[in-house]
Design an enzyme around this catalytic site. Structure first.
Site: not given
Ligand code: AMP
Ligand code: TRP
Length: 329
Positions: A200, A117, A197
């Site tokens: 957004k 980040k 990965k």
């Molecule tokens: P966040 O939107 O960062 O709060 O992510 C919510 C959940 O989605 C977390 O458990 C992340 O590890 C998972 N996550 C986010 N991006 C990915 C991705 N590209 N592939 C798999 N899991 C993801």
């Protein structure tokens, strides 16, 4: 109440739209845990976490509410899981403070997600650095056994376990060491850059769950492939196509092998059209459900309020025990 019940905890940040990485990497697992007996499921909107990144205060409350709706649309069932908002249970931050005093700054500076980040140009505010400590508190305050997360959170889970161990060593057995639960797709890659990965922050390579069918199809048809011209599964040498195969397999609930076998005689265009169709038909019920839930905001607000009270009672007991162990009165 049985003390043998295991506890599942996970959180998700209300900062933007959910994508299929969130769904395949975490939400599907969190929803699947609802089928198992003998589990308590505590799922929350990590609103405090989301303040560590740039945000618009005028949008925040809408984002929080929408995340609650999205979680329900993705299969979090309020009869089986307790869905709540992190900041409504202040003991998370109370416990985080105590954990702050046990965690060397150097360990936080080593966190990959923090470094990423900052390298992307985000201001390294103290919250961004200490965020994994709050995450540890979110988990340990409920004596979680299992934490469904994507791969990017594994390092934070390791830190959580290390904090639990350290506290236990110093003050006596108080916390359990939780275990991460990964799906078969713990790291869905970006559609236009398989070395990153799906996230957004690169919207063109990101398939948002609540995009229209046309938008979904457009993004899949534009997804990066390679020069082989036939479908194959070889993540190391053919990461872009393998990512599409993995996504296909996950949505259909079959192995990668089966997908490769089914599409081995067709070109990329036909394969992608079939993938777009598969994704759109899998997501259709979720998209419909979201529209219905958007009309139930006041009911959802009430649910979140009630659940906050319930979780406050659970968290209070733990924080009292912790305070007494560290010598606070
Ligand atoms: P966040 O939107 O960062 O709060 O992510 C919510 C959940 O989605 C977390 O458990 C992340 O590890 C998972 N996550 C986010 N991006 C990915 C991705 N590209 N592939 C798999 N899991 C993801
Ligand atoms: N850090 C997680 C993410 O960005 C969100 C989160 C906060 C979380 N607290 C948690 C996940 C506790 C699991 C358990 O996705």
């Amino acid at each position: 109440m049985s003390t043998k019940e295991k506890v599942v905890v996970t959180g998700f940040q209300p900062s933007g739209r959910l994508h299929i990485g969130n769904y395949l990497g975490m939400f599907k697992q969190a929803a699947a845990m609802q089928k198992e007996k003998g589990l308590k499921r505590y799922y929350f909107i990590a609103d405090y976490h989301s303040l560590t990144q740039k945000y618009d205060p005028k949008q925040k409350s809408r984002e929080i509410m929408e995340m609650a709706i999205d979680a329900l649309a993705l299969g979090i069932d309020p009869k089986k899981s307790t869905l709540f908002i992190q900041s409504h249970v202040p003991h998370h931050t109370n416990l985080a403070w105590i954990f702050n005093t046990l965690t060397p700054v150097g360990e936080l500076e080593r966190m990959v997600s923090y470094k990423e980040k900052v390298s992307q140009g985000q201001i390294a505010n103290a919250g961004l650095l200490t965020y994994p400590i709050l995450m540890a508190a979110d988990i340990l305050i409920y004596d979680a056994d299992f934490v469904p997360v994507g791969e990017d959170q594994i390092q934070h889970l390791e830190l959580t376990r290390a904090i639990a161990r350290k506290f236990n060593q110093r003050f006596g057995k108080t916390f359990k060491e939780p275990q991460a639960l990964l799906t078969k797709t713990p790291r869905v890659m970006s559609l236009n850059d398989p070395s990153n990965k799906m996230s957004k922050s690169i919207p063109s390579g990101c398939l948002f769950i609540f995009d229209s069918e046309a938008e979904t199809t457009k993004k899949i048809m534009a997804a990066q492939t390679d020069s082989h011209k036939t479908i194959g599964f070889d993540p190391k040498n053919r990461p872009a196509v393998s990512n599409l195969v993995l996504i296909f397999a996950a949505f259909r609930g079959v192995s990668e092998k089966e997908i490769v076998k089914e599409f081995k005689n067709v070109g990329y265009k036909e394969f992608k059209a079939a993938l777009a169709k598969e994704i759109n038909s899998s997501l259709k019920p979720l998209r419909t459900r979201k529209k219905e839930l958007m009309k139930e905001k006041s009911k959802i607000t009430k649910l979140l309020e009630q659940n906050a009270k319930k979780m406050d009672r659970v968290a209070s007991k733990k924080i009292e025990a912790v305070k007494s162990k560290v010598g606070l009165i």
